[in-house]
Enzyme design. Sequence first.
Site, mmCIF file in Angstrom:
data_model
loop_
_atom_site.group_PDB
_atom_site.id
_atom_site.type_symbol
_atom_site.label_atom_id
_atom_site.label_comp_id
_atom_site.label_asym_id
_atom_site.label_seq_id
_atom_site.Cartn_x
_atom_site.Cartn_y
_atom_site.Cartn_z
ATOM 1 N N ARG A 1 0.830 -1.213 0.000
ATOM 2 C CA ARG A 1 0.000 0.000 0.000
ATOM 3 C C ARG A 1 0.863 1.261 0.000
ATOM 4 N NH1 ARG A 1 -3.033 3.056 4.149
ATOM 5 N NH2 ARG A 1 -4.874 3.948 3.138
ATOM 6 N N ASN B 1 -3.904 9.132 3.838
ATOM 7 C CA ASN B 1 -2.694 8.615 4.484
ATOM 8 C C ASN B 1 -2.661 8.779 5.993
ATOM 9 O OD1 ASN B 1 -1.567 7.925 1.987
ATOM 10 N ND2 ASN B 1 -0.540 9.894 1.759
#
Length: 322
Positions: A66, A97
């Site tokens: 990821r 994030n």
Amino acid sequence: MTSSSKFAWIAIAMFFALFSLKHCQAYYDLTPNYYDYACPQALSTIRTVIRDAIAKERRMAASLIRLHFHDFVQGCDGSVLLKDTPWFTGEQTALPNNNSIRGMEIIDAAKRAVEAVCPGVVSCADILSLAARDSSEYVDGPTWTVKLGRRDSTTASRDLAEADLPIAFENLDVLIGKFAKKGLDAKEMVVLSGAHTIGQAQCVTFRNRIYNETNIDPGFAIHRRRGCPSDNAGIGNLAPLDPVTQNTFDNKYYKNLMHKRGLLHSDQVLFNGGETDGIVAAYSRDSSAFYADFAAAMVKMGNINPLTGSSGQIRKICSAIN
């Protein structure tokens, strides 16, 4: 010199200029052999660090894959690794994030290890790309040849990360548009989403789905509600993206979608009466096709707008510019 001779010399000069430009560009293309002479120990050194980290925490494989995905904001240039500075706000606090991406310390460890054998040679951007491949392979996923030679960015953009990175609440058309902006088509978007066959998600990212959406298996929703209250309690509680084989890379993610057991809204929209239903169904039946297409899409994603040649830098520390 006659005017015809002058034109001839001009034509020859233009030919060699174009020839030189073409071959200089080729020189800067990414290549799997980039470190063969400059740092022959690079790949094995990085691989050892990545495998050791996943052996200690298997979830780290998903986190490192990821992290590589979330580095394509400016191109695969290691910008996601940069911490904020007085000159720019980095990408780590962007909505997709913030309190979510992890594994930066593993990339830092790999960087320290490779700096010990080849100081100033291997970029953080290349380490990210290699870490994703090595992570997939460790958890029985596909492997691929990583093209190398990226350099590291000297800036990052929180605004661009918030605009370009997909988030868990988005609909199919938005997801397709975001991937298309990076040169990835709908099929590549679906196959890259298959990385959700491993890893976990926080309650805050799927709470609305399990309480309010109708295209969800009722038993699956009830089961997930046990660890994700409807109020603000437990928003950081984790649930596996694939409840069947959460630590093994396989094609059960697509089978889950066909049974309305996608954990995230952005997962289930891939199989919800839209244009990507057929792609999901195909990958649910054919794991070999999924593996092959995933590997090809990872290579393509890793080649998005890399910095090469004299652009950017080779960072000494991945979290800060030199």
